[in-house]
Structure formats: C-alpha cells, structure tokens
Enzyme design. Structure first.
Site, PDB file in Angstrom:
ATOM      1  N   CYS A 139      51.278   0.008  -5.343  1.00 23.84           N
ATOM      2  CA  CYS A 139      51.695   0.755  -6.528  1.00 23.84           C
ATOM      3  C   CYS A 139      50.890   2.028  -6.696  1.00 23.84           C
ATOM      4  O   CYS A 139      51.054   2.771  -7.646  1.00 23.84           O
ATOM      5  CB  CYS A 139      51.595  -0.119  -7.771  1.00 23.84           C
ATOM      6  SG  CYS A 139      49.956  -0.775  -8.002  1.00 23.84           S
TER       7      CYS A 139
ATOM      8  N   LYS B  22      57.651  -5.981  -8.336  1.00 23.88           N
ATOM      9  CA  LYS B  22      57.089  -4.652  -8.055  1.00 23.88           C
ATOM     10  C   LYS B  22      55.563  -4.635  -8.156  1.00 23.88           C
ATOM     11  O   LYS B  22      54.943  -3.708  -7.651  1.00 23.88           O
ATOM     12  CB  LYS B  22      57.725  -3.584  -8.949  1.00 23.88           C
ATOM     13  CG  LYS B  22      57.227  -3.503 -10.351  1.00 23.88           C
ATOM     14  CD  LYS B  22      57.664  -2.163 -10.942  1.00 23.88           C
ATOM     15  CE  LYS B  22      57.374  -2.139 -12.429  1.00 23.88           C
ATOM     16  NZ  LYS B  22      57.662  -0.834 -12.997  1.00 23.88           N
ATOM     17  N   ASP B  23      54.973  -5.632  -8.781  1.00 25.71           N
ATOM     18  CA  ASP B  23      53.514  -5.728  -8.838  1.00 25.71           C
ATOM     19  C   ASP B  23      52.939  -6.530  -7.671  1.00 25.71           C
ATOM     20  O   ASP B  23      51.715  -6.693  -7.568  1.00 25.71           O
ATOM     21  CB  ASP B  23      53.072  -6.388 -10.154  1.00 25.71           C
ATOM     22  CG  ASP B  23      53.491  -5.577 -11.372  1.00 25.71           C
ATOM     23  OD1 ASP B  23      53.574  -4.343 -11.254  1.00 25.71           O
ATOM     24  OD2 ASP B  23      53.730  -6.180 -12.440  1.00 25.71           O
TER      25      ASP B  23
ATOM     26  N   ARG C 284      54.833   7.542  -8.972  1.00 27.33           N
ATOM     27  CA  ARG C 284      56.257   7.581  -8.635  1.00 27.33           C
ATOM     28  C   ARG C 284      57.065   8.219  -9.768  1.00 27.33           C
ATOM     29  O   ARG C 284      57.910   9.103  -9.536  1.00 27.33           O
ATOM     30  CB  ARG C 284      56.754   6.147  -8.385  1.00 27.33           C
ATOM     31  CG  ARG C 284      58.232   6.013  -8.125  1.00 27.33           C
ATOM     32  CD  ARG C 284      58.627   4.535  -8.034  1.00 27.33           C
ATOM     33  NE  ARG C 284      58.404   3.828  -9.288  1.00 27.33           N
ATOM     34  CZ  ARG C 284      59.231   3.853 -10.328  1.00 27.33           C
ATOM     35  NH1 ARG C 284      60.333   4.562 -10.258  1.00 27.33           N
ATOM     36  NH2 ARG C 284      58.959   3.193 -11.425  1.00 27.33           N
ATOM     37  N   ARG C 285      56.794   7.802 -10.991  1.00 24.62           N
ATOM     38  CA  ARG C 285      57.517   8.380 -12.130  1.00 24.62           C
ATOM     39  C   ARG C 285      57.076   9.821 -12.375  1.00 24.62           C
ATOM     40  O   ARG C 285      57.900  10.687 -12.649  1.00 24.62           O
ATOM     41  CB  ARG C 285      57.288   7.513 -13.382  1.00 24.62           C
ATOM     42  CG  ARG C 285      58.037   6.186 -13.300  1.00 24.62           C
ATOM     43  CD  ARG C 285      57.674   5.209 -14.417  1.00 24.62           C
ATOM     44  NE  ARG C 285      58.484   3.986 -14.328  1.00 24.62           N
ATOM     45  CZ  ARG C 285      58.104   2.800 -14.811  1.00 24.62           C
ATOM     46  NH1 ARG C 285      56.935   2.663 -15.416  1.00 24.62           N
ATOM     47  NH2 ARG C 285      58.899   1.755 -14.680  1.00 24.62           N
TER      48      ARG C 285
ATOM     49  N   ARG D 254      52.324   0.570 -24.837  1.00 27.98           N
ATOM     50  CA  ARG D 254      52.854   1.891 -24.484  1.00 27.98           C
ATOM     51  C   ARG D 254      53.815   2.393 -25.552  1.00 27.98           C
ATOM     52  O   ARG D 254      53.785   3.567 -25.924  1.00 27.98           O
ATOM     53  CB  ARG D 254      53.566   1.825 -23.127  1.00 27.98           C
ATOM     54  CG  ARG D 254      52.608   1.527 -21.986  1.00 27.98           C
ATOM     55  CD  ARG D 254      53.304   1.655 -20.646  1.00 27.98           C
ATOM     56  NE  ARG D 254      52.810   0.660 -19.709  1.00 27.98           N
ATOM     57  CZ  ARG D 254      53.154   0.616 -18.427  1.00 27.98           C
ATOM     58  NH1 ARG D 254      54.001   1.492 -17.947  1.00 27.98           N
ATOM     59  NH2 ARG D 254      52.675  -0.308 -17.633  1.00 27.98           N
TER      60      ARG D 254
ATOM     61  N   ARG E 164      48.696   3.729 -19.900  1.00 23.65           N
ATOM     62  CA  ARG E 164      48.682   2.377 -19.338  1.00 23.65           C
ATOM     63  C   ARG E 164      48.760   1.351 -20.450  1.00 23.65           C
ATOM     64  O   ARG E 164      48.900   1.670 -21.621  1.00 23.65           O
ATOM     65  CB  ARG E 164      47.430   2.155 -18.469  1.00 23.65           C
ATOM     66  CG  ARG E 164      47.581   2.697 -17.042  1.00 23.65           C
ATOM     67  CD  ARG E 164      46.786   1.854 -16.056  1.00 23.65           C
ATOM     68  NE  ARG E 164      47.094   0.447 -16.183  1.00 23.65           N
ATOM     69  CZ  ARG E 164      46.220  -0.536 -16.025  1.00 23.65           C
ATOM     70  NH1 ARG E 164      44.974  -0.262 -15.711  1.00 23.65           N
ATOM     71  NH2 ARG E 164      46.587  -1.789 -16.162  1.00 23.65           N
TER      72      ARG E 164
HETATM   73  N1  LIG Z   1      54.000  -1.953 -14.254  1.00 19.48           N
HETATM   74  C1  LIG Z   1      54.164  -3.100 -15.115  1.00 19.48           C
HETATM   75  C2  LIG Z   1      55.517  -3.681 -14.972  1.00 19.48           C
HETATM   76  N2  LIG Z   1      55.794  -4.557 -13.994  1.00 19.48           N
HETATM   77  C3  LIG Z   1      57.118  -4.876 -14.084  1.00 19.48           C
HETATM   78  C4  LIG Z   1      57.666  -4.190 -15.153  1.00 19.48           C
HETATM   79  C5  LIG Z   1      59.070  -4.232 -15.571  1.00 19.48           C
HETATM   80  C6  LIG Z   1      59.870  -5.437 -15.127  1.00 19.48           C
HETATM   81  C7  LIG Z   1      60.286  -5.435 -13.695  1.00 19.48           C
HETATM   82  O1  LIG Z   1      60.266  -4.406 -12.981  1.00 19.48           O
HETATM   83  O2  LIG Z   1      60.686  -6.523 -13.220  1.00 19.48           O
HETATM   84  C8  LIG Z   1      56.647  -3.437 -15.742  1.00 19.48           C
HETATM   85  C9  LIG Z   1      56.737  -2.565 -16.928  1.00 19.48           C
HETATM   86  C10 LIG Z   1      57.305  -1.200 -16.681  1.00 19.48           C
HETATM   87  O3  LIG Z   1      57.219  -0.666 -15.567  1.00 19.48           O
HETATM   88  O4  LIG Z   1      57.864  -0.618 -17.634  1.00 19.48           O
END
Ligand SMILES: NCc1[nH]cc(CCC(=O)O)c1CC(=O)O
Length: 304
Positions: free
Chosen positions: A242, A83-84, A131-132, A155, A149
């Site tokens: 993102c 997702k990153d 998104r959240r 967090r 962040r």
């Molecule tokens: N934004 C940071 C990030 N990138 C991936 C994850 C979680 C692990 C994943 O999605 O594979 C997280 C932490 C979160 O969103 O709580």
C-alpha cells in the site's frame, strides 16, 4: 471430527468489526451448528494513526498481531480487507476464502461540493493514499493535497470539522458502515482505478489446519478470486504494497479477464496506464503482463 467452534481474529475498527461479523454470519449460515466468535485486537497499523502508512513501512501492518493470535492458538482465522493484505503472505498462512466483492469504486466525499470537478481552485483534499493523491493530482493539478489517516469515522469527522473541502474514501467501506449517503460521486473505472483487491474481504488461516480450511473454503467466490488474483499479481510484479501508487481493476467478461493497471506520481500527477486481456485460468500471467507493459512505459522510476 471437524471443529465445532471457530474464533475470528479481527481489528477493532467499526469497519473491521462489521467485516468480521459478516464472515461470522456467513459461516453460521453455511455450517448450521457451528459456533463462531470474534476475538477483537489492536494492531500496529491502528496504533500509529498520525503518520502516512507509506512512511512507516506499511506492509502487513494490520496483519501481524492477528497472525500471532492464530499461531498461538487464540484464533482460527482472521478477516481482512484484501487491499490491506500484502502481495506476499507470511509463510504458513493462506487465504482459503475471498468473499464476493462489493463496489470497488472510490468515493468523493464532501459537504459543499457535488463532484471533484466542481471543487473550487486550490481546494484542500484529504487522503494519505499515494494512489489516490496521484489520480487527484492528474485530474486537478491545482488542488492542495493533505494527509488524512485514521479509520473511516475519524476521517469523516475531520472533513466535517472543516479541515478539508473533500476527502476520498472507498465506497465499500462507507456502504458497510451504513454511510452510503456520504458518497457524492463515485470515482470509478476506467478513468479512476481502485487499489488492488479493494472491496473484497479475505479470510486468512494457517496452512496446517486442513479441517479449518475446509470449513472456510465454503465461503470462497471463484470470480472474485481470479479478478483480484490478477490485480494482486500485477501489484506484486511491481513490488507493490500500500506504499506505492499502484491501482488496478480487473473484470471478468464472458470467459476472459480484462485487467487495467495504473502507476502514478503524486507530485507531478503523471499517470502511466496499461491494459490487457487474458484467459480466466491465468490471472497471474495477466497481472505480470500488465505490470511489464507499465514498466516498459517508465513506471519503474515512479515506484521509488
Ligand atoms: N485503508 C483502509 C481501508 N481498507 C479497506 C477499506 C475499505 C473497504 C474495502 O476496500 O474492502 C478501507 C477504507 C478506505 O479506503 O476508505
């Protein structure tokens, strides 16, 4: 001669190191005799921890330094949370493997409240993800949404310090860090959608290293590749990174893909939703179709 050693570029957060160690262990398991080492490094996304990613142009912020290490021959592959990873990779790089996906749901995390619905009126909820935020606003217009962040442990520490009544994290990250007991409620599809590619681990490598790519391809999970392929194609068609409030969730049933997509507005809590099914061998087409259905409903105004 295939390489006898592979060096994994990784960020230094606990989650990134867990994921890199996981890939290292899988590589050693499928290629006995192969040496696998981690090369930990800091990225710009880790250095700038005080501002929402959306305001610093989030695209690829966590990837750049790892890619430079691969170009300079200091590492052979990089491990990322998919997702990153931006919808479009830098030229010369590919994703030769996507590992089987973990729980893609988000997690409602709170010390005093069991569910999102049980939060008192006006409660403070921490998340910097648009998104959240948009999905929280839609479910509970009364909440006070605050930026949050930093890595997962940072967090959680801010939650425990009393800065928020609740925060939202990814279930997958909490599970990987041995923190699954912090999950009070799974925020899951079809009502609540995750980020495109959430809970999938991707391996990135140079396109011009065929012997390395051949070793890495052994870890690829085709079901994960097609489902996240549809999600990422939808995100790409919406100009996604993102920094935009886009969510997607694709499931593979019998022999077809079903993709749900959502674009939200964090200020108003308006959510636009669309879904469609398509053939397993056409994930990009399905992603574009759901993106078009979202745009027809006016989602473009919400994408900035
Ligand atoms: N934004 C940071 C990030 N990138 C991936 C994850 C979680 C692990 C994943 O999605 O594979 C997280 C932490 C979160 O969103 O709580």
């Amino acid at each position: 001669m295939p390489p006898s050693i592979l060096r994994i570029a990784t960020r230094k957060s606990a989650l990134a190191l867990w994921q890199a160690e996981h890939v290292a262990a899988r590589l050693r398991a499928v290629h006995p005799g192969l040496h696998v080492e981690l090369v930990p490094m800091t990225t710009r996304g880790d250095e700038i921890a005080d501002r929402p990613l959306a305001t610093i142009g989030g695209k690829g912020l966590f990837l750049k330094e790892l890619e430079v290490a691969m170009l300079e021959g200091r590492a052979d592959l990089a491990v990322h949370s998919l997702k990153d990873v931006p919808a479009e990779l830098e030229p010369g790089f590919v994703l030769p493997a996507m590992l089987p996906r973990a729980d893609a749901a988000d997690a409602f995390v709170s010390n005093d409240h069991a569910t999102l619905d049980a939060l008192p009126e006006g409660a403070r909820v921490g998340t910097s993800s648009l998104r959240r935020q948009s999905q929280l606003r839609a479910a509970r217009p009364d909440l006070e949404l605050l930026d949050l962040r930093g890595n997962v442990n940072t967090r959680l520490a801010k939650l425990d310090a009393g800065d928020y009544e609740a925060i939202v994290l990814a279930c997958a990250g909490l599970e990987r860090l041995g923190l699954a007991e912090r999950i009070r409620q799974r925020l899951a599809a079809p009502e609540w959608l995750p980020a495109p590619g959430q809970a999938a681990i991707a391996i990135e490598a140079r396109a011009d290293q065929p012997a390395v790519l051949a070793l890495l391809a052994a870890l690829d999970d085709p079901d994960t590749r097609v489902t996240v392929g549809a999600e990422r194609a939808m995100n790409h068609a919406l100009g996604g990174s993102c920094t935009v409030p886009v969510a997607a969730w694709c499931v593979l049933t019998e022999r077809s893909l079903h993709l749900r997509g959502l674009v939200g507005d964090a200020a108003s809590g308006r959510l636009v939703r669309a879904e469609a099914s398509g053939p397993v061998d056409q994930p990009e087409m399905l992603g574009r179709a759901v993106a078009d259905a979202l745009l027809v409903q006016g989602a473009s105004q919400m994408l900035g």
